[in-house]
Every structure is written in structure tokens, then in C-alpha cells.
Motif scaffolding. Structure first.
Motif, PDB file in Angstrom:
ATOM      1  N   ASP A 181       0.816  -1.213   0.000  1.00 39.96           N
ATOM      2  CA  ASP A 181       0.000   0.000   0.000  1.00 39.96           C
ATOM      3  C   ASP A 181       0.855   1.272   0.000  1.00 39.96           C
ATOM      4  O   ASP A 181       0.340   2.358  -0.307  1.00 39.96           O
ATOM      5  CB  ASP A 181      -0.929   0.012   1.226  1.00 39.96           C
ATOM      6  N   ASP A 182       2.149   1.144   0.342  1.00 39.37           N
ATOM      7  CA  ASP A 182       3.030   2.311   0.311  1.00 39.37           C
ATOM      8  C   ASP A 182       3.309   2.781  -1.119  1.00 39.37           C
ATOM      9  O   ASP A 182       3.756   3.912  -1.326  1.00 39.37           O
ATOM     10  CB  ASP A 182       4.374   1.981   0.974  1.00 39.37           C
ATOM     11  N   ALA A 199       7.744  -4.814  -1.204  1.00 39.37           N
ATOM     12  CA  ALA A 199       7.290  -3.474  -1.585  1.00 39.37           C
ATOM     13  C   ALA A 199       8.485  -2.554  -1.849  1.00 39.37           C
ATOM     14  O   ALA A 199       8.475  -1.762  -2.808  1.00 39.37           O
ATOM     15  CB  ALA A 199       6.407  -2.889  -0.487  1.00 39.37           C
ATOM     16  N   ALA A 200       9.524  -2.647  -1.021  1.00 37.67           N
ATOM     17  CA  ALA A 200      10.724  -1.829  -1.225  1.00 37.67           C
ATOM     18  C   ALA A 200      11.402  -2.177  -2.544  1.00 37.67           C
ATOM     19  O   ALA A 200      11.815  -1.287  -3.303  1.00 37.67           O
ATOM     20  CB  ALA A 200      11.695  -2.038  -0.061  1.00 37.67           C
ATOM     21  N   PHE A 201      11.525  -3.476  -2.836  1.00 39.88           N
ATOM     22  CA  PHE A 201      12.150  -3.904  -4.089  1.00 39.88           C
ATOM     23  C   PHE A 201      11.351  -3.407  -5.292  1.00 39.88           C
ATOM     24  O   PHE A 201      11.906  -2.938  -6.290  1.00 39.88           O
ATOM     25  CB  PHE A 201      12.281  -5.420  -4.130  1.00 39.88           C
ATOM     26  N   VAL A 202      10.027  -3.534  -5.217  1.00 37.14           N
ATOM     27  CA  VAL A 202       9.173  -3.082  -6.323  1.00 37.14           C
ATOM     28  C   VAL A 202       9.340  -1.584  -6.524  1.00 37.14           C
ATOM     29  O   VAL A 202       9.475  -1.100  -7.664  1.00 37.14           O
ATOM     30  CB  VAL A 202       7.702  -3.433  -6.051  1.00 37.14           C
ATOM     31  N   SER A 203       9.325  -0.837  -5.434  1.00 35.10           N
ATOM     32  CA  SER A 203       9.471   0.608  -5.522  1.00 35.10           C
ATOM     33  C   SER A 203      10.803   0.993  -6.160  1.00 35.10           C
ATOM     34  O   SER A 203      10.859   1.887  -7.013  1.00 35.10           O
ATOM     35  CB  SER A 203       9.363   1.223  -4.128  1.00 35.10           C
ATOM     36  N   TYR A 204      11.870   0.300  -5.765  1.00 30.74           N
ATOM     37  CA  TYR A 204      13.184   0.614  -6.327  1.00 30.74           C
ATOM     38  C   TYR A 204      13.250   0.231  -7.801  1.00 30.74           C
ATOM     39  O   TYR A 204      13.844   0.948  -8.622  1.00 30.74           O
ATOM     40  CB  TYR A 204      14.279  -0.107  -5.536  1.00 30.74           C
ATOM     41  N   ALA A 205      12.627  -0.884  -8.139  1.00 29.84           N
ATOM     42  CA  ALA A 205      12.606  -1.316  -9.540  1.00 29.84           C
ATOM     43  C   ALA A 205      11.810  -0.337 -10.403  1.00 29.84           C
ATOM     44  O   ALA A 205      12.174  -0.074 -11.566  1.00 29.84           O
ATOM     45  CB  ALA A 205      12.009  -2.717  -9.646  1.00 29.84           C
ATOM     46  N   LEU A 206      10.725   0.207  -9.875  1.00 25.11           N
ATOM     47  CA  LEU A 206       9.948   1.216 -10.617  1.00 25.11           C
ATOM     48  C   LEU A 206      10.768   2.480 -10.834  1.00 25.11           C
ATOM     49  O   LEU A 206      10.637   3.160 -11.856  1.00 25.11           O
ATOM     50  CB  LEU A 206       8.661   1.549  -9.867  1.00 25.11           C
ATOM     51  N   ALA A 207      11.637   2.806  -9.867  1.00 25.71           N
ATOM     52  CA  ALA A 207      12.488   3.994  -9.991  1.00 25.71           C
ATOM     53  C   ALA A 207      13.653   3.746 -10.944  1.00 25.71           C
ATOM     54  O   ALA A 207      14.031   4.627 -11.721  1.00 25.71           O
ATOM     55  CB  ALA A 207      13.009   4.405  -8.621  1.00 25.71           C
ATOM     56  N   PHE A 208      14.222   2.522 -10.886  1.00 18.82           N
ATOM     57  CA  PHE A 208      15.388   2.199 -11.706  1.00 18.82           C
ATOM     58  C   PHE A 208      15.205   0.829 -12.387  1.00 18.82           C
ATOM     59  O   PHE A 208      15.897  -0.131 -12.054  1.00 18.82           O
ATOM     60  CB  PHE A 208      16.659   2.189 -10.844  1.00 18.82           C
TER      61      PHE A 208
END
Length: 577
Positions: free
Chosen positions: A234-235, A283-292
Motif C-alpha cells: 500500500d506504500d 514493496a521496497a524492491f518493487v518501488s526501487y525497480a519502478l524507480a530504476f
């Protein structure tokens, strides 16, 4: 770095910029350099022509070689050497009020236009007693250069040598990343360490300032704090990802990742490896992958490497693959690095085979966690108990005891933890054409007098055999010509050498006159390439960690005789009663 041109028969050099560190000024010296300068001036000796050698007495880290670094900064320093009015006023306040005004007028007029610097090329492999630099000029001026020169060479050479030793142990094919800025001795120590680690064989740094100043490649991903800052899917508010070729849009990349995680759980080979992974980590991995998406490398040990980190990484990496991207890999920062790297590699190969994703088995594995030269050596030799029992298939294709592709090394590298200083010295060897010698009861502290030349003699296989110092006016060694090489102080240690190649080590980097030719200062990349080539020309027994073979440093027969003649001449004769 600089250009050399000829105009109307005269050599014109492009200006050399000042030192990288603005703290490197004529005041970066010891007070006694100014007190000696005044005493020279008071005695009328300040313009006596002096020759000093800068060298070291012992190789660092228990090894048998050193990498010479810091020369460029020395040349930058003398090319711009000039005391300002404010600096002279400060010196006046530090010295005795009895010092005459004429001395301060003298300080205001000096520069290094009458100084000559001869040196071995930066990045060269060097050895004790052989001069790294020979500095000639008015004795008072050259004396003011001593402390800054020793300071600029000491740490630079120590760090470059430490980096070269790490490279030798890791091997040519491993990626070495310098991560030491936060633990370095201050900002200048951190920036200098990044520069000279790159020179000594590291591939990249995390230090942005060094990247900007020197063009060193940068590497970096994220920390444990980034992972633990997420509480769950959800973050993530922006979930869409454009494909690599721009032809498709995945509106919910989080869902795509979760779908792949479900497929991984259903693999028969993953039973017993993991069940429910940590959702906040995912969620952290997904967020980082979306950024890079084109540079996704995940730190996988925040919670549990094999039960959460690696499966979560693979789910994100497979989702990225669906969108045309290739994940870079994982980083391990704790635990049994050899075992975990082998387990992760085994999992990557399983994913490649089960889901037909070419190259996934070769996904990069980076390790960090207070690594040092000894740890790298142990990892290469390690075959753990776990591997014998559960990873026999891995052992078939792993020539090392691990599956790590890259190493991130920080504290032990940049602080030179096992040896804090190299111990360079700056010794007078000639004044007004009169050779001088410094004697000591400690034989290692006896200096080698007079202005000298240095040569490296190579054997049939292309490896360096011995370095030899000769008097300046002696004929140089020649290829194919038999020459007697003598230990400077031990009369029984001597050998004949027939060199297949002779290298003149000393070149002029500062000629004193702008009309004279000088060596151009190479770029950092060129110096690094020279260093790598030099290391390849050394026999491996000189380079090994344990019980390395000492490299021979010698003098010519003529210089040997002169050293001992001067020694007897200068040593006082005792009297027994």
C-alpha cells in the motif's frame, strides 16, 4: 592533462592547475622547514644547489612491492608554489622577532622555477631504497617542499598499494567497488582514497565527489533503511511501468510481481527454502525497480536472505524481464557470504531452467560487510560444510569457494587498517656537487649518497629481475650486456645479470625552466592502465600474500665502492682507553 607545443623552436607547456585539495599550500609544512630556511638564509647558504631523494625503507602490509602514487599532486603543488603576503605575515608571527626583514622579502620572491624534479612514473611498482623522486634546487626552497611532498606521496602510495593487493587476491575477473567514504579519515582522506584505489585496480567508487573530480565510475544501490522504510504494497502509489522498448504499459507492476512470487512458491525445488516472504521488503524492491528498472540491484539480507530476500528479488526481476528489462543482481551484506552466494546462484539457475529466462542463472551477486584482503583470500579458498552436503552441483561449476561476482570494500581498504603509514623519507644526497650520506647504527636508515639514476632489468620471460642504481655519470646498463649487481650494504650479496630489456626509471616531470622538455602528466585512466601493466610484469611469487619472495634492489659496483668509501670517510673513529 596538459599539452606541449613548440613555438619558434621554444617549448611551450600548457599551465598546470593547482593541487586538487585547496589545503595544499606552502603553509602545509612543518615549522622547522621555515626555521631551517631562515638559518640557511642567515648563513648565506640558501641558494646552495642541493639534491634530495624521496624514497621509503620498507614495503607495506608485509608484502614485497609498493605502488607509487601522488606524483601529479606534487607537480601541481610546485607549479603553483608561491607564498602570499598573508602567509608570509603568518610565518613572521611564528618565528623569532629577531629574524631579519630581508628573509621575509626573500620568501615573497621565491617559487619553483629553479627546481628540477625527476621521478618514476606514477602508478609504477616500486621498491625500498630506490628514489621515487629526485628533487634538485636551492636548498632553502627544496627544504620547504619536503613535508608536503612526503605527505602527498605517503597516503596515496599506501592506498594504491592496498588496492593493488586486493585486486591481486580477488583476481582479474571480479568487479571491485570502493565503498569507503563514510569510514575514511575525513573528506580529503575519503576523496584521495577513492582516487588511488581506482588507480590501484578498483573498478568504481560510491564517492560522488571523487566521481566528479576524477571521472571515476560510480556505483551504488540502496541501504537497509530503504528496505525497512516500507510497510507493505500500500506504500506504493504509482504502480505503472513502461516497457523497455516503450511499446507496452504495465498498469499494475505490483500485481505482476506478486503473480511471479506465487509461481516461485509453487516450484518443487523451492519447497523448504521459503514460504511467505516479507511483504514490506517486496514493496521496497518493487518501488526501487519502478524507480530504476534498467539498473535494479537489491540488498537482500534485511530480513532473511534465502527465505525472503532472494525470492522477493527474483519475483521483481522476472516481472522486469516481462517488460524487457534485465535486473543487475543482489547484494549480500551479512552472514556466510560463500554459502549464501552459492545458494542464491543455485536458485537463479533453477529460475532460468524452470521459466526459460536466458542468462538468469548468471545474475550478478555482490558482497560487502567489512571485507578485506584476508577475507577475499579465504572466500576464494572456502568450501563450506553446507556446500559439501547440499551444493555438490554448484561445486561442479564454481572454481572458487563462492559465487560472488563483485566485492564492495570500504573500511579496511581506505583506512589501510593493517598499516597506517608507508614511511617515506626525504634525504639530502648531494650539495654543491658534494655527495652526502646519512649514517645510522640501523643499517636500513643509512642513505645512498649522490645524484643517481635507476634502472629496471628484465629477464627472458619478460618479468622484472632487479632494480639497479648507478651514479649519474656512469654508463647505463645495456641489453645483453653482463652487469654486476651488488647489495648496497652487504658485500656478500651480489650477482651478475644479463638483462634482456633495460628500463630507465627516472624521467623529468619539472625541468625548472619553461623552455626545457618535461614528461606530460597522464590522465588517471592512463595511470591506472600503467599500474595494471606494471603489476603484470611482476612475478607472482613477489606478489603473493604469504611469504612473498623479496625483490632485489642493487647498486652498481662503482656506486657500491663509493658508498663505502664515503661511509668510512664520514664515520668518526672511536678510541679505546
Amino acid at each position: 592533462m596538459e599539452a606541449t607545443h613548440k613555438i619558434n623552436g621554444c617549448i611551450k607547456h600548457s599551465p598546470i592547475h593547482g593541487p586538487t585539495n585547496p589545503m595544499v599550500t606552502p603553509l602545509l609544512t612543518d615549522l622547522y622547514q621555515f626555521t631551517m630556511a631562515y638559518a640557511y638564509w642567515k648563513a648565506g647558504k640558501h641558494n646552495d644547489r642541493a639534491v634530495f631523494d624521496l624514497y621509503f625503507r620498507r614495503n607495506p602490509f608485509g608484502g614485497e612491492y609498493t605502488v607509487f602514487a601522488g606524483l601529479e599532486e606534487c607537480i601541481r603543488f610546485i607549479a603553483n608554489f608561491k607564498l602570499s603576503k598573508e602567509e608570509i605575515a603568518f610565518v613572521r608571527g611564528c618565528l623569532s622577532p629577531t629574524c631579519e626583514d630581508g628573509f621575509y622579502n626573500y620568501l615573497g620572491g621565491i617559487d619553483c622555477s629553479d627546481v628540477e624534479v625527476y621521478a618514476i612514473a606514477e602508478g609504477s611498482v616500486v621498491f625500498p631504497k630506490v628514489p621515487l623522486m629526485r628533487i634538485e634546487g636551492p636548498v632553502a626552497v627544496v627544504q620547504l617542499l619536503e613535508t608536503p611532498f612526503v605527505n602527498l606521496i605517503n597516503f596515496a602510495s599506501l592506498v594504491a598499494t592496498n588496492a593493488a593487493r586486493h585486486r591481486f587476491v580477488a583476481g582479474k575477473n571480479k568487479l571491485l567497488l570502493e565503498f569507503g567514504l563514510r569510514r575514511a579519515q575525513g573528506p580529503d582522506g575519503g576523496v584521495g582514497a577513492s582516487r588511488y584505489c581506482y588507480m590501484g585496480g578498483f573498478d568504481a567508487t560510491s564517492n560522488c565527489a571523487a566521481g566528479k573530480l576524477f571521472g571515476i565510475p560510480l556505483r551504488g544501490t540502496h541501504s537497509h533503511a530503504f528496505v525497512s522504510s516500507f510497510t507493505g504494497p500500500d506504500d506504493i502509489t504509482e504502480k505503472s511501468l513502461q516497457s523497455h522498448d516503450g511499446s507496452r504499459l504495465c498498469k499494475d507492476f505490483v500485481h505482476l510481481t506478486q503473480m511471479w512470487l506465487g509461481k516461485l512458491k509453487r516450484l518443487s525445488s523451492s519447497e523448504g527454502v521459503f514460504g511467505e516472504t516479507n511483504e514490506s521488503e517486496l514493496a521496497a524492491f518493487v518501488s526501487y525497480a519502478l524507480a530504476f528498472p534498467d539498473n535494479f540491484l537489491a540488498l537482500v539480507d534485511t530480513y532473511d536472505v534465502m527465505r525472503s530476500g532472494v525470492p522477493n528479488f527474483c519475483a521483481v526481476a522476472l516481472a522486469l524481464s516481462d517488460m524487457g528489462y534485465k535486473a543487475k543482481g543482489i547484494r549480500l551484506d551479512s552472514g556466510d557470504l560463500a554459502y549464501l552466494s552459492c545458494e542464491a546462484r543455485k536458485f537463479f539457475h533453477t529460475v532460468e531452467k524452470e521459466f526459460q529466462v536466458p542468462g538468469f542463472g548468471k545474475t550478478g551477486i555482490t558482497a560487502s560487510n567489512d571485507l578485506n584482503e584476508e577475507t577475499l583470500d579465504a572466500l576464494n579458498k572456502q568450501v563450506s560444510y553446507h556446500e559439501f552436503l547440499t551444493l555438490l552441483t554448484v561445486l561442479l561449476f564454481s572454481k572458487d569457494g563462492h559465487e560472488i561476482d563483485s566485492f564492495g570494500i570500504g573500511t579496511n581498504l581506505v583506512t589501510c587498517y593493517t598499516q597506517p603509514a608507508l614511511g617515506c623519507v626525504f634525504k639530502l644526497v648531494e650539495i654543491n656537487n658534494q655527495p652526502r650520506i646519512k649514517l645510522s647504527e640501523d643499517i636500513s636508515k643509512v642513505s645512498i649518497p649522490c645524484k643517481k639514476r635507476s634502472f629496471r632489468l628484465y629477464g627472458k620471460e619478460g618479468y622484472a629481475l632487479v632494480d639497479i642504481m648507478t651514479g649519474e655519470n656512469e654508463p647505463p646498463p645495456k641489453e645483453g650486456q653482463r652487469i654486476l649487481c651488488r647489495h648496497p650494504f652487504n658485500e656478500s650479496k651480489r650477482a651478475y645479470v644479463v638483462p634482456q630489456r633495460v628500463e630507465d626509471l627516472m624521467k623529468c616531470y619539472w625541468p625548472g625552466s619553461p623552455d626545457k622538455a618535461r614528461e606530460e602528466l597522464p590522465t588517471l585512466e592512463q595511470t591506472r592502465e600503467h599500474c595494471m601493466k606494471q603489476l603484470e610484469q611482476m612475478r607472482t611469487d613477489h606478489m603473493r600474500r604469504l611469504n612473498p619472495t623479496p625483490y632485489k634492489v642493487s647498486v652498481s659496483a662503482k656506486l657500491y665502492e663509493f658508498i663505502h668509501f664515503l661511509w668510512l670517510n664520514e664515520a668518526p673513529v672511536g678510541e679505546l682507553q
